[in-house]
Write an enzyme that holds these catalytic residues in place. Sequence first.
Site, PDB file in Angstrom:
ATOM      1  N   LYS A  10      73.937  91.027 -33.470  1.00 15.51           N
ATOM      2  CA  LYS A  10      75.261  90.767 -34.040  1.00 15.51           C
ATOM      3  C   LYS A  10      75.178  89.699 -35.136  1.00 15.51           C
ATOM      4  O   LYS A  10      75.720  89.866 -36.226  1.00 15.51           O
ATOM      5  CB  LYS A  10      76.247  90.307 -32.948  1.00 15.51           C
ATOM      6  CG  LYS A  10      76.431  91.310 -31.825  1.00 15.51           C
ATOM      7  CD  LYS A  10      77.440  90.844 -30.797  1.00 15.51           C
ATOM      8  CE  LYS A  10      77.059  89.607 -30.025  1.00 15.51           C
ATOM      9  NZ  LYS A  10      75.865  89.768 -29.149  1.00 15.51           N
ATOM     10  N   ARG A  85      85.503  88.654 -26.029  1.00 22.30           N
ATOM     11  CA  ARG A  85      84.461  89.032 -25.095  1.00 22.30           C
ATOM     12  C   ARG A  85      85.037  89.335 -23.705  1.00 22.30           C
ATOM     13  O   ARG A  85      84.282  89.622 -22.786  1.00 22.30           O
ATOM     14  CB  ARG A  85      83.470  87.870 -25.005  1.00 22.30           C
ATOM     15  CG  ARG A  85      82.058  88.308 -24.806  1.00 22.30           C
ATOM     16  CD  ARG A  85      81.182  87.088 -24.785  1.00 22.30           C
ATOM     17  NE  ARG A  85      80.797  86.695 -26.109  1.00 22.30           N
ATOM     18  CZ  ARG A  85      79.557  86.393 -26.459  1.00 22.30           C
ATOM     19  NH1 ARG A  85      78.587  86.450 -25.587  1.00 22.30           N
ATOM     20  NH2 ARG A  85      79.279  86.018 -27.673  1.00 22.30           N
ATOM     21  N   ARG A 119      63.101  85.229 -30.344  1.00 22.91           N
ATOM     22  CA  ARG A 119      63.997  84.720 -31.391  1.00 22.91           C
ATOM     23  C   ARG A 119      63.686  83.264 -31.732  1.00 22.91           C
ATOM     24  O   ARG A 119      63.405  82.438 -30.868  1.00 22.91           O
ATOM     25  CB  ARG A 119      65.447  84.834 -30.939  1.00 22.91           C
ATOM     26  CG  ARG A 119      66.401  84.160 -31.926  1.00 22.91           C
ATOM     27  CD  ARG A 119      67.833  84.530 -31.736  1.00 22.91           C
ATOM     28  NE  ARG A 119      68.350  84.224 -30.420  1.00 22.91           N
ATOM     29  CZ  ARG A 119      69.559  84.582 -30.016  1.00 22.91           C
ATOM     30  NH1 ARG A 119      70.356  85.251 -30.825  1.00 22.91           N
ATOM     31  NH2 ARG A 119      69.974  84.277 -28.809  1.00 22.91           N
ATOM     32  N   ARG A 152      66.610  78.830 -28.758  1.00 20.56           N
ATOM     33  CA  ARG A 152      67.882  78.502 -28.112  1.00 20.56           C
ATOM     34  C   ARG A 152      67.687  78.240 -26.628  1.00 20.56           C
ATOM     35  O   ARG A 152      66.883  78.900 -25.979  1.00 20.56           O
ATOM     36  CB  ARG A 152      68.868  79.663 -28.306  1.00 20.56           C
ATOM     37  CG  ARG A 152      69.957  79.319 -29.304  1.00 20.56           C
ATOM     38  CD  ARG A 152      70.754  80.506 -29.721  1.00 20.56           C
ATOM     39  NE  ARG A 152      71.467  81.176 -28.646  1.00 20.56           N
ATOM     40  CZ  ARG A 152      72.323  82.169 -28.837  1.00 20.56           C
ATOM     41  NH1 ARG A 152      72.560  82.583 -30.075  1.00 20.56           N
ATOM     42  NH2 ARG A 152      72.950  82.745 -27.834  1.00 20.56           N
ATOM     43  N   ARG A 163      73.113  86.615 -18.817  1.00 20.26           N
ATOM     44  CA  ARG A 163      73.996  87.002 -19.935  1.00 20.26           C
ATOM     45  C   ARG A 163      74.200  88.512 -19.969  1.00 20.26           C
ATOM     46  O   ARG A 163      75.290  88.995 -20.270  1.00 20.26           O
ATOM     47  CB  ARG A 163      73.406  86.500 -21.259  1.00 20.26           C
ATOM     48  CG  ARG A 163      73.587  85.001 -21.444  1.00 20.26           C
ATOM     49  CD  ARG A 163      72.566  84.420 -22.390  1.00 20.26           C
ATOM     50  NE  ARG A 163      72.729  84.854 -23.752  1.00 20.26           N
ATOM     51  CZ  ARG A 163      71.768  84.773 -24.675  1.00 20.26           C
ATOM     52  NH1 ARG A 163      70.601  84.268 -24.363  1.00 20.26           N
ATOM     53  NH2 ARG A 163      71.993  85.184 -25.897  1.00 20.26           N
TER      54      ARG A 163
HETATM   55  P1  AP5 Z   1      70.654  88.132 -33.147  1.00 20.51           P
HETATM   56  O1  AP5 Z   1      71.194  88.653 -34.434  1.00 20.51           O
HETATM   57  O2  AP5 Z   1      70.500  86.661 -32.991  1.00 20.51           O
HETATM   58  O3  AP5 Z   1      71.456  88.775 -31.898  1.00 20.51           O
HETATM   59  P2  AP5 Z   1      72.910  88.474 -31.350  1.00 20.51           P
HETATM   60  O4  AP5 Z   1      73.493  89.773 -30.924  1.00 20.51           O
HETATM   61  O5  AP5 Z   1      73.692  87.666 -32.338  1.00 20.51           O
HETATM   62  O6  AP5 Z   1      72.494  87.640 -30.076  1.00 20.51           O
HETATM   63  P3  AP5 Z   1      73.161  86.364 -29.427  1.00 20.51           P
HETATM   64  O7  AP5 Z   1      72.178  85.865 -28.411  1.00 20.51           O
HETATM   65  O8  AP5 Z   1      73.598  85.373 -30.456  1.00 20.51           O
HETATM   66  O9  AP5 Z   1      74.376  86.994 -28.729  1.00 20.51           O
HETATM   67  P4  AP5 Z   1      75.161  86.397 -27.574  1.00 20.51           P
HETATM   68  O10 AP5 Z   1      76.352  87.256 -27.615  1.00 20.51           O
HETATM   69  O11 AP5 Z   1      74.450  86.326 -26.282  1.00 20.51           O
HETATM   70  O12 AP5 Z   1      75.285  84.863 -27.986  1.00 20.51           O
HETATM   71  P5  AP5 Z   1      76.462  84.010 -28.624  1.00 20.51           P
HETATM   72  O13 AP5 Z   1      75.873  83.018 -29.510  1.00 20.51           O
HETATM   73  O14 AP5 Z   1      77.546  84.877 -29.137  1.00 20.51           O
HETATM   74  O15 AP5 Z   1      69.227  88.868 -32.930  1.00 20.51           O
HETATM   75  C1  AP5 Z   1      68.425  88.581 -31.784  1.00 20.51           C
HETATM   76  C2  AP5 Z   1      66.935  88.624 -32.183  1.00 20.51           C
HETATM   77  O16 AP5 Z   1      66.591  89.959 -32.554  1.00 20.51           O
HETATM   78  C3  AP5 Z   1      66.582  87.751 -33.395  1.00 20.51           C
HETATM   79  O17 AP5 Z   1      65.331  87.191 -33.195  1.00 20.51           O
HETATM   80  C4  AP5 Z   1      66.570  88.741 -34.588  1.00 20.51           C
HETATM   81  O18 AP5 Z   1      65.648  88.327 -35.577  1.00 20.51           O
HETATM   82  C5  AP5 Z   1      66.119  90.025 -33.907  1.00 20.51           C
HETATM   83  N1  AP5 Z   1      66.748  91.218 -34.482  1.00 20.51           N
HETATM   84  C6  AP5 Z   1      68.057  91.353 -34.887  1.00 20.51           C
HETATM   85  N2  AP5 Z   1      68.270  92.604 -35.318  1.00 20.51           N
HETATM   86  C7  AP5 Z   1      67.097  93.275 -35.169  1.00 20.51           C
HETATM   87  C8  AP5 Z   1      66.692  94.615 -35.427  1.00 20.51           C
HETATM   88  N3  AP5 Z   1      67.556  95.533 -35.921  1.00 20.51           N
HETATM   89  N4  AP5 Z   1      65.405  94.964 -35.149  1.00 20.51           N
HETATM   90  C9  AP5 Z   1      64.528  94.050 -34.625  1.00 20.51           C
HETATM   91  N5  AP5 Z   1      64.856  92.762 -34.375  1.00 20.51           N
HETATM   92  C10 AP5 Z   1      66.129  92.384 -34.636  1.00 20.51           C
HETATM   93  O19 AP5 Z   1      77.047  83.307 -27.318  1.00 20.51           O
HETATM   94  C11 AP5 Z   1      76.289  82.322 -26.641  1.00 20.51           C
HETATM   95  C12 AP5 Z   1      77.090  81.815 -25.452  1.00 20.51           C
HETATM   96  O20 AP5 Z   1      78.325  81.231 -25.907  1.00 20.51           O
HETATM   97  C13 AP5 Z   1      77.531  82.885 -24.444  1.00 20.51           C
HETATM   98  O21 AP5 Z   1      76.519  83.166 -23.484  1.00 20.51           O
HETATM   99  C14 AP5 Z   1      78.743  82.197 -23.812  1.00 20.51           C
HETATM  100  O22 AP5 Z   1      78.356  81.194 -22.913  1.00 20.51           O
HETATM  101  C15 AP5 Z   1      79.398  81.532 -25.010  1.00 20.51           C
HETATM  102  N6  AP5 Z   1      80.353  82.404 -25.705  1.00 20.51           N
HETATM  103  C16 AP5 Z   1      80.234  82.899 -26.978  1.00 20.51           C
HETATM  104  N7  AP5 Z   1      81.303  83.631 -27.300  1.00 20.51           N
HETATM  105  C17 AP5 Z   1      82.123  83.612 -26.215  1.00 20.51           C
HETATM  106  C18 AP5 Z   1      83.387  84.204 -25.938  1.00 20.51           C
HETATM  107  N8  AP5 Z   1      84.022  84.959 -26.837  1.00 20.51           N
HETATM  108  N9  AP5 Z   1      83.951  83.959 -24.719  1.00 20.51           N
HETATM  109  C19 AP5 Z   1      83.338  83.179 -23.808  1.00 20.51           C
HETATM  110  N10 AP5 Z   1      82.134  82.596 -24.002  1.00 20.51           N
HETATM  111  C20 AP5 Z   1      81.525  82.826 -25.199  1.00 20.51           C
END
Ligand code: AP5
Length: 206
Positions: A10, A85, A119, A152, A163
């Site tokens: 994402k 979410r 990552r 991270r 997660r």
């Molecule tokens: P990346 O682009 O970083 O993936 P992502 O989907 O953004 O992963 P996140 O871990 O950021 O998602 P998340 O939803 O768990 O975390 P968030 O920060 O939102 O890509 C991942 C890896 O793959 C990278 O190394 C990249 O290089 C590689 N890659 C990408 N695309 C690729 C491809 N096509 N092919 C190969 N490799 C690829 O949330 C973190 C925490 O915050 C949550 O756990 C929760 O505690 C809290 N939180 C966030 N939002 C909310 C909400 N709305 N409500 C409640 N709690 C929340």
Amino acid sequence: MLLGPPGAGKGTLAKQLSKGYNIPSVSSGDLFRNEAASGSELGLRLKRIMEKGELVPDDITVQIVKNRLEAKDAQAGFLLDGFPRTKEQAETLAKFVTLDKVFNLVVSDQEVIRRLSGRRLCPVCGAIYHVEFMPPKTKEECDQGHGALITRDDDKIDAIKKRLTVYKKQTEPLIRYYSEKGLLYDIDASLPPEDVVRQARNVLAS
Ligand code: AP5
């Protein structure tokens, strides 16, 4: 809005689309990590929740994202990454924002684990790398000259598994929710990044 399991890509897609369409990408995860880095009392609470792989309570989440969406740079449009979410968040969002499209990034659990375990992030500019799939030019260093990359806290295997479980229980129901509203577009996120961006651009152009 970008919906999908942790590690689906994402953030990577959001950065590309944000640049291409000149609109800010609003990531609830980034907003929480910034607050955590400030060392505030709220930030410490968020840090503890994120490290465990649990969700931040809906009321805190909505308030922080709403504040961000009120900023000047978001008035002409924005991209939501990782918010809403839960169904509660989606219903509250609908009271103040009309979404145009929701992209559902589809990828297997096995791929999620591979992506998150490898990552790396730049703590200065937020650039996202992967040791195997998107490696930096110099090992463990940001291509923009910002120095050492970091891992991270929630990219440890136990937190990744938690997660994924939380995603399936609390977020996956949003696929049906947005599908019934006619807003949902599936994106095959198992493909290389440039193909993922191409699919999203095609939908936006249609
Ligand atoms: P990346 O682009 O970083 O993936 P992502 O989907 O953004 O992963 P996140 O871990 O950021 O998602 P998340 O939803 O768990 O975390 P968030 O920060 O939102 O890509 C991942 C890896 O793959 C990278 O190394 C990249 O290089 C590689 N890659 C990408 N695309 C690729 C491809 N096509 N092919 C190969 N490799 C690829 O949330 C973190 C925490 O915050 C949550 O756990 C929760 O505690 C809290 N939180 C966030 N939002 C909310 C909400 N709305 N409500 C409640 N709690 C929340």
